[in-house]
Design a protein around this motif. Structure first.
Motif, PDB file in Angstrom:
ATOM      1  N   VAL A 665       0.840  -1.209   0.000  1.00 41.65           N
ATOM      2  CA  VAL A 665       0.000   0.000   0.000  1.00 41.65           C
ATOM      3  C   VAL A 665       0.871   1.255   0.000  1.00 41.65           C
ATOM      4  CG1 VAL A 665      -1.699   1.319   1.313  1.00 41.65           C
ATOM      5  CG2 VAL A 665      -1.962  -1.153   1.063  1.00 41.65           C
ATOM      6  N   LYS A 666       2.026   1.148   0.630  1.00 45.67           N
ATOM      7  CA  LYS A 666       2.956   2.281   0.603  1.00 45.67           C
ATOM      8  C   LYS A 666       3.295   2.614  -0.856  1.00 45.67           C
ATOM      9  CE  LYS A 666       7.359   3.888   2.409  1.00 45.67           C
ATOM     10  NZ  LYS A 666       8.506   3.621   3.257  1.00 45.67           N
ATOM     11  N   GLY A 669      -0.853   3.097  -2.699  1.00 46.25           N
ATOM     12  CA  GLY A 669      -1.788   4.077  -2.149  1.00 46.25           C
ATOM     13  C   GLY A 669      -3.235   3.636  -2.147  1.00 46.25           C
ATOM     14  N   TYR A 700       5.423   7.433   9.495  1.00 39.69           N
ATOM     15  CA  TYR A 700       4.084   7.491   8.932  1.00 39.69           C
ATOM     16  C   TYR A 700       3.325   6.212   9.267  1.00 39.69           C
ATOM     17  CZ  TYR A 700       5.499  11.523   6.155  1.00 39.69           C
ATOM     18  OH  TYR A 700       5.909  12.754   5.760  1.00 39.69           O
ATOM     19  N   PHE A 703      -2.321   4.598   7.261  1.00 38.50           N
ATOM     20  CA  PHE A 703      -3.348   5.599   6.945  1.00 38.50           C
ATOM     21  C   PHE A 703      -2.766   6.700   6.057  1.00 38.50           C
ATOM     22  CE2 PHE A 703      -5.195   9.736   8.157  1.00 38.50           C
ATOM     23  CZ  PHE A 703      -6.506   9.531   7.746  1.00 38.50           C
ATOM     24  N   ASP A 704      -1.581   7.156   6.421  1.00 35.43           N
ATOM     25  CA  ASP A 704      -0.988   8.268   5.681  1.00 35.43           C
ATOM     26  C   ASP A 704      -0.758   7.927   4.218  1.00 35.43           C
ATOM     27  OD1 ASP A 704      -0.721  10.130   7.817  1.00 35.43           O
ATOM     28  OD2 ASP A 704       0.843   8.854   8.636  1.00 35.43           O
ATOM     29  N   TYR A 705      -0.517   6.664   3.949  1.00 33.05           N
ATOM     30  CA  TYR A 705      -0.175   6.291   2.582  1.00 33.05           C
ATOM     31  C   TYR A 705      -1.406   6.009   1.720  1.00 33.05           C
ATOM     32  CZ  TYR A 705       4.806   6.211   3.424  1.00 33.05           C
ATOM     33  OH  TYR A 705       6.088   6.592   3.681  1.00 33.05           O
ATOM     34  N   LEU A 706      -2.583   6.061   2.304  1.00 36.06           N
ATOM     35  CA  LEU A 706      -3.790   5.789   1.516  1.00 36.06           C
ATOM     36  C   LEU A 706      -4.160   6.999   0.675  1.00 36.06           C
ATOM     37  CD1 LEU A 706      -6.002   3.850   4.053  1.00 36.06           C
ATOM     38  CD2 LEU A 706      -5.050   2.969   1.924  1.00 36.06           C
ATOM     39  N   ASP A 707      -4.462   6.729  -0.593  1.00 39.89           N
ATOM     40  CA  ASP A 707      -4.838   7.823  -1.487  1.00 39.89           C
ATOM     41  C   ASP A 707      -6.325   7.769  -1.829  1.00 39.89           C
ATOM     42  OD1 ASP A 707      -4.014  10.126  -2.719  1.00 39.89           O
ATOM     43  OD2 ASP A 707      -3.414   9.168  -4.583  1.00 39.89           O
ATOM     44  N   PRO A 709     -10.222   5.823  -0.338  1.00 35.85           N
ATOM     45  CA  PRO A 709     -10.787   5.020   0.761  1.00 35.85           C
ATOM     46  C   PRO A 709     -10.618   3.540   0.426  1.00 35.85           C
ATOM     47  CG  PRO A 709     -12.347   6.681   0.004  1.00 35.85           C
ATOM     48  CD  PRO A 709     -11.223   6.658  -0.994  1.00 35.85           C
TER      49      PRO A 709
ATOM     50  N   SER B 268      -6.751  13.165   0.284  1.00 38.94           N
ATOM     51  CA  SER B 268      -6.463  11.848   0.842  1.00 38.94           C
ATOM     52  C   SER B 268      -5.278  11.982   1.794  1.00 38.94           C
ATOM     53  CB  SER B 268      -6.119  10.857  -0.268  1.00 38.94           C
ATOM     54  OG  SER B 268      -4.792  11.063  -0.711  1.00 38.94           O
ATOM     55  N   ARG B 270      -2.659  10.329   1.808  1.00 38.47           N
ATOM     56  CA  ARG B 270      -1.427  10.262   1.019  1.00 38.47           C
ATOM     57  C   ARG B 270      -1.155  11.609   0.343  1.00 38.47           C
ATOM     58  NH1 ARG B 270       0.805   5.436  -0.975  1.00 38.47           N
ATOM     59  NH2 ARG B 270       2.234   5.669  -2.707  1.00 38.47           N
TER      60      ARG B 270
END
Lengths: 745, 546
Positions: A665-666, A669, A700, A703-707, A709, B268, B270
């Protein structure tokens, strides 16, 4: 059959002196019984008092009044024999501990550890993990005690099965109360023990009440009734086993009956039932006002206090003086007082060790994990080559083409092509050859070869002692696997459908998964429950579910769900070798799926996901048959839509390899989960939760890496329907996966 | 004087708005910030605030009407001011063409930015109002732009054009001294200079007309020019291009993307992370069409397209609020680590020298007027440093075990502050480059730095770095040597200083140079001679004209 229930109460119990003369017992033995009974009594009195002072918390079901049963039975069996206990188990634990205590110091230490356990201290038998209801010293042949009434019985059957298989001449004594005899587990277990001819002595301590309900009526107005027979021993006829009724207040009577029963079980490798009529002085628990029984009844029973009964014999036979008896009493009193002080002085468990001993810690060498990744990639290539070969090669029949294709893969990759079910058979056969402690039990696993053919041929190679057909008794099948694994075997129990696991959930969770933790890390349960799930054969709601979310919700379990023959074989072998209980769930639609499998021996580490397709745009996390759907979808996404999906096959749901998911996911995204189980609190949402909470070394979170939902594809929240179009509509399919991925971009 | 209020863009995607409620009526007095209307947009119903103070003289729209952004909706004026019908007609008849071609600005400032005018004819394309000095079509009045957030007025230092000159867009028109620095003002448009309205030494408020441009043949009446000079009708073309500071800092650009007018920016996690790493303001980035939130792709696109404004120091500081907690981005972490390493491992000594730049300033003005490539002071300094290094190769030395290895080629780093943070890419083989080549190369580096396109090669090597904070009004500072290099040159601003010269006191343009030197490689005498050489190279402008 002609099996008669023998009521021993109608016969005179031989005098102690005569038994001494025969050499059956010594006076010291009898004095020790008295001491044990005093210790149990004082222990229970003390616990009652400490509960009142809030120095012991939680439930405590006291054994006072029944001391003769545990004392006599434990005295009657041999060292190395096994007992199984219940929630009212302080007497069993106390008596078996005394049996193994060679000196006073060890004996004191034993009572200390018991008292500390009830107080929830670090020094207790289970380090404060079990307490009153799960107190056990497993290394002295105690299978432990269950809080679920009747739940301990299948374990005893399994233990007896193991003792029989190991041929070490040990027997198993299973204690339980009258209340347990109306549970399904009792019936399944008695039947299975009888059929499998295992050396089991069941001792039903009929103290007349299952909590407040009289087993067979009560003079108190309004009191109910649990059964329509007075003597539980009469039920032995249903199982075709001998049974005796004994006076549970007379330790000599108990001793003699259990000794005889143990001889019978040992010699005949057969079970026997003993019903001991007894009475509990206290209520069911401390809060019980005992309104369901009369004061007269209590008085009458207390006149037959087992301590008084034995003391009277010793005095009347002039084997002891009152002073000697008083000395025994005072010594027991001192032991319990010292144990109490020990408990109070003991430290509390360290909260930092809260999660210790849920699992046997198992690690795999880094090189094994790395090599497996390489192997897995090779296998993917070989399987693809096989599929291409089947399409391109020519021959008279399909079989001929397949054989040609298999030969091609053997030559080019050094791999065999196996069907899923063949891979599963191979894994079991290899492990059974490797380790004689591996046995198989379950419905139709023998001559039939398993409902889905996944044990075919194993009976022929390993015989009926190792490939055991059982009755349709899911609780007993799983419970017996727990008991057998507690006694050193590595059983594989097959449940025909994961849907049936609902019947055995108590055994699986409370005993299979929890025993190790409840017993302070002193037990391990190295069993595998092999089962299958999923839709795909139009067999509707009782045979098509995917219940892995239920199972991952159980601390102590491993849950494995393979998607290819290669994974199926390697994972099953690792599961069999694991010291943790593993539920291994196949998919009913994949047994005929062909795939490459290395010719040489291998295992696949549990808890390591497999990236089955690399991609940069979206991470699809899946497992089991849905992996195949996701790979098909990913192929089309790449070819027709220019979307590169990374497909991660978790393979093991618990422990879950969230590292692999997070790393993906990193990169992408985007996270999609695809599962065939229900979504609510399901595996997909769990993957999302783990990802969101995942902490990367760079500070991080996932969550931070999600672009976008995260998206969870799962079974519709409906009982799996029978009709094929409805069945297909109820689960994720490649077209749905494609549409959902496109919507994420 | 009447002043029209136009429908502002109240959100990034807003193209038109519907008047839901009118909260004022003719005759009302309004203060700046008072709510005039409730406007329904594609997203929400929002309050439209008054951009100025005054009396409501005319309301040009009705409740329920939907009008495009920029439509005049209201006229403010003095209490009893008469509003001519022709003015109203000019507004209502030409609303679409009145939108300034300049970058979209914050709605609240769109009117305020137009200078006060006594004439109703404020729009360039609107027909000239009768009685007012009319400007021919195609005429552009260039006003003094705001060259920094705190700038309120500017002093004309140099006028680089004269009437009749042809200017291209981007040509430097004036050098303007602000409260912070002396900056170049570039032309926002092409044309022929018809009138220069400002003189050297004049200090003017921002938005004062200072130049009139028009097509070659256009004649502009003196009356008209006078009128503009005295605050008459002005095609107030705000300068879209702020001048390049006399440093390597990227120029200040006006926002080229509408700024979200309050409310939450949906992005988002990201996208937020990447924006923070790149130092971009999410409020200035749009989600792609149809999407409800900004994604990483939008941020990267914005970064590559240079949509996000490059932050000057002033805007950098305004980006953050007190008490705010900001993540350290990758670049800043690297800067921190390198600087710490430098402080821990490089024993420095520091030299300071003053350079008389008077002649060079003149030379540069001359060269830039005639040349096709704009040359910055940094380019001269880099050239001078390259010459110095050729003479004193020890200043290219690098410690290599028990040896000192001189560089093969003269490569000079240039410190550039960007949205993303501090970078110091290398001007490769400077020694072999002409001044003009250096200028072109540096501009390329700055562009690449601003758009995050620097390659690893751009960032590798170098014997010295030039760091210039003169543009921020800094006289003198001591920079930290980049590990792997020998020294770093800190360049201060060019300042008028009284200097004794040939027995007289002269006002000269003086610049401070500070050199931090790795003592493991070079000693004071080497470095001092090198620095003195650089000073002399800059002072003897012949070096640059040969």
């Amino acid at each position: 059959m002609n099996l008669q229930v023998e009521d021993m109460r109608t016969k005179a119990v031989p005098a102690i002196a005569s038994l001494m003369k025969q050499g059956t017992i010594t006076l010291n033995n009898v004095k020790d019984w008295l001491r044990t009974m005093y210790e149990i009594r004082f222990f229970e009195d003390q616990v009652f008092e400490l509960l009142g002072q809030n120095l012991i918390k939680g439930a405590s079901h006291l054994y006072a009044g029944q001391e003769a049963v545990a004392t006599g039975a434990c005295a009657a069996i041999q060292m190395g024999d096994v007992i199984g206990s219940t929630h009212r188990g302080h007497g069993h634990c106390g008596a078996i501990g005394n049996k193994y205590a060679q000196d006073d110091q060890t004996r004191q230490a034993h009572w200390n550890r018991m008292m500390a356990e009830l107080m929830g201290r670090q020094t207790g038998y289970c380090g404060g993990r079990g307490g009153s209801m799960h107190i056990a010293d497993v290394k002295h042949g105690n299978l432990g005690s269950t809080g679920i009434v009747g739940g301990n019985i299948p374990n005893a059957v399994g233990a007896a099965l193991a003792e029989r298989y190991k041929q070490d001449n040990a027997v198993v004594v299973s204690f339980f109360g009258d209340g347990a005899t109306n549970t399904g587990a009792f019936h399944e277990s008695m039947n299975m023990a009888s059929v499998l001819k295992v050396p089991l002595i069941v001792i039903i301590e009929n103290n007349l009440y299952g909590m407040s309900v009289p087993f067979f009526g009560s003079p108190v107005e309004g009191a109910g009734c649990a059964a329509n027979i007075e003597h539980i021993a009469q039920r032995s006829a249903a199982y075709g086993v001998p049974a005796k009724i004994i006076d549970g207040q007379d330790v000599v009577a108990v001793f003699l009956a259990v000794r005889e029963a143990a001889d019978y079980a040992r010699k005949n490798q057969q079970m026997i039932m003993i019903e001991a009529k007894t009475y509990r002085w206290y209520g069911h628990s401390r809060s019980d006002p005992r309104v369901y029984r009369t004061k007269e009844e209590e008085k009458a029973w207390k006149e037959r206090d087992p301590i008084a009964v034995l003391s009277k014999k010793l005095l009347e036979e002039q084997l002891c003086t009152q002073q000697e008896l008083d000395a025994i009493r005072d010594r027991a009193d001192a032991t319990i007082k010292a144990a109490t002080q020990f408990g109070l002085d003991s430290p509390w468990p360290d909260a930092s060790e809260l999660a210790k001993d849920v699992y046997v810690i198992e690690t795999y060498p880094e090189s094994l994990i790395a090599d497996e990744k390489t192997a897995s990639a090779q296998v993917m290539k070989a399987t693809e080559a096989f599929e291409t070969a089947v399409k391109t090669l020519t021959g008279q029949t399909k079989k001929e083409i397949t054989e040609k294709a298999k030969e091609k893969i053997r030559t080019e990759f050094g791999m065999n092509v196996l069907l899923m079910k063949e891979a599963i058979i191979e894994a079991q056969a290899e492990e059974m050859r490797r380790d004689k402690n591996v046995i198989i039990e379950g419905e139709d696993v023998g001559i039939y070869g398993g409902a889905y053919g996944a044990t075919k041929g194993l009976l022929q190679e390993f015989g009926a002692k190792r490939v055991i057909d059982t009755a349709i008794s899911e609780a007993a099948i799983v419970g017996a696997a727990v008991g057998a694994s507690l006694r050193g075997l590595r059983p594989i129990a097959e449940l025909m459908y994961v849907d049936f696991i609902t019947i055995s959930m108590d055994q699986l969770m409370h005993n299979g998964a929890f025993n190790r933790y409840m017993f302070g890390g002193h037990a391990k349960v190295p069993m595998v429950i092999r089962t299958e799930g999923g839709v795909g054969r139009c067999i509707a709601a009782h045979h098509s579910k995917s219940l892995e979310p239920w199972l991952v919700n159980v601390p102590g379990l491993y849950v494995v769900m393979p998607s290819t023959p290669y994974d199926a074989k390697g994972l099953l072998k690792a599961a069999i070798r694991s010291d943790n209980p593993v539920v291994y769930i196949e998919h009913k639609a994949t047994y005929g799926q062909a795939g490459a499998v290395p010719a040489q021996e291998y295992i696949i580490p549990l808890g390591v996901a497999d990236v089955k397709r690399a991609g940069k745009d979206v991470t699809i996390v899946t497992y089991s048959r849905q992996t195949m759907f996701c790979l098909a979808a990913a192929k089309e996404l790449a070819e027709k839509h220019g979307i590169e999906a990374e497909v991660i096959d978790l393979r093991t749901l618990k422990p879950m390899d969230i590292d692999t998911v997070a790393a993906s996911v990193k990169k992408t995204g985007r996270l999609m989960t695809v599962a065939e189980s229900f979504c609510m609190c399901g595996t997909g949402p769990e993957i999302v939760r783990r990802l969101i909470e995942y902490k990367f070394p760079d500070g991080y979170t996932g969550f931070d890496y999600l672009d976008t939902p995260p998206v969870n594809l799962a079974a519709a929240d409906v009982p799996p329907p029978m009709s094929e179009p409805l069945e297909n509509a109820s689960i994720p399919t490649p077209d749905k996966i494609i549409a959902a991925v496109k919507a994420m971009m | 004087m009447p002043k029209e209020v136009r429908l502002p863009q109240l959100g990034q995607t807003m193209e038109e708005g519907t008047i839901v409620t009118a909260l004022v009526k003719v005759g009302d007095t309004v203060k700046k910030g008072d709510v005039l209307f409730e406007i329904e947009t594609d997203k929400a119903t929002l309050e439209m605030e008054s951009p100025a103070e005054g009396f409501v003289r005319k309301i040009l729209i009705e409740v329920g009407q939907t009008v495009p952004v920029g439509t005049p909706v209201l006229i403010l004026g003095r209490q009893d001011e008469e509003i001519s019908q022709s003015y109203i007609d000019s507004l209502t008849g030409s609303e679409t063409s009145t939108v300034s071609p300049s970058p979209v600005k914050k709605s609240s400032s769109s009117s305020a930015a137009i200078p006060a005018s006594s004439s109703p004819a404020q729009q360039p394309a609107s027909p000239p109002a009768p009685g007012a000095a009319a400007l021919p079509e195609g005429t552009r009045v260039i006003c003094l732009p705001q060259l920094g957030q705190t700038m309120e007025e500017g002093t004309i230092v140099t006028v680089l054009i004269q009437v009749g000159d042809e200017v291209k867009k981007g040509d430097v028109l004036f050098e303007i001294e602000t409260d912070k620095a002396t900056l170049e003002m570039e032309s926002p448009a092409a044309g022929f200079v018809k009138a220069v309205l400002a003189e050297v030494g004049q200090t003017l408020p921002i938005n004062t007309p200072i130049l009139i441009l028009a097509d070659k043949e256009v004649e502009i009446a003196q009356a008209c020019i006078d009128s503009i000079k005295s605050g008459g009708p002005a095609t107030a073309t705000p300068s879209p291009q702020a001048p390049v500071p006399t440093t390597a800092q990227p120029p200040t650009a006006a926002a080229t993307t509408p700024i979200a007018t309050g409310g939450r920016v949906f992005a988002s996690p990201r996208a937020k992370m990447v924006a923070a790493q790149l130092g971009l303001d999410l409020a200035r980035i749009s989600a792609s069409s149809g999407a409800v939130r900004i994604t990483e792709a939008d941020v990267r696109k914005a970064a590559q397209g240079g949509i996000a404004p490059a932050a000057t120091m002033a805007t950098v500081s305004a980006k953050y609020g007190l008490g705010q907690r900001i993540a350290i981005n990758r670049l800043q972490r690297i800067v921190g680590e390198k600087m710490l390493l430098s402080k821990q491992t490089i024993p420095c000594f520091y030299l300071n020298i003053q350079v008389d730049m008077t002649e060079l300033v003149k030379l540069r003005t001359r060269m830039n007027k005639s040349g096709d490539v704009k040359i910055s002071f940094n380019d001269f300094i880099i050239k001078a440093v390259a010459m110095g290094l050729r003479h004193y190769p020890i200043m290219t030395g690098r410690l290599d075990g028990d040896h000192i290895q001189m560089a093969e080629t003269i490569d000079i780093g240039l410190a550039i502050s960007t949205d993303l943070g501090l970078v110091a890419p290398i001007v490769k083989n400077t020694g072999a480059k002409s001044l003009r080549e250096i200028a072109v190369y540096c501009q390329g580096l700055i562009d690449r730095a601003r758009t995050e396109k620097l390659s690893l090669d751009d960032l590798t090597g170098g014997c010295i770095t030039v760091s210039n904070l003169g543009g921020f009004g800094i006289d003198s500072f001591i920079p930290i040597v980049v590990p792997g290099q020998t020294s770093i040159l800190g360049v201060g601003r060019i300042n008028d200083v009284c200097l004794p010269m040939d027995g007289n006191i002269m006002v000269r343009k003086v610049m401070n140079l500070n050199l931090s030197v790795d003592h493991k490689v070079a000693n004071g005498a080497d470095a001092a001679q090198f620095l003195d050489f650089v000073k002399k190279a800059l002072e003897h402008t012949d070096n640059f004209t040969q």
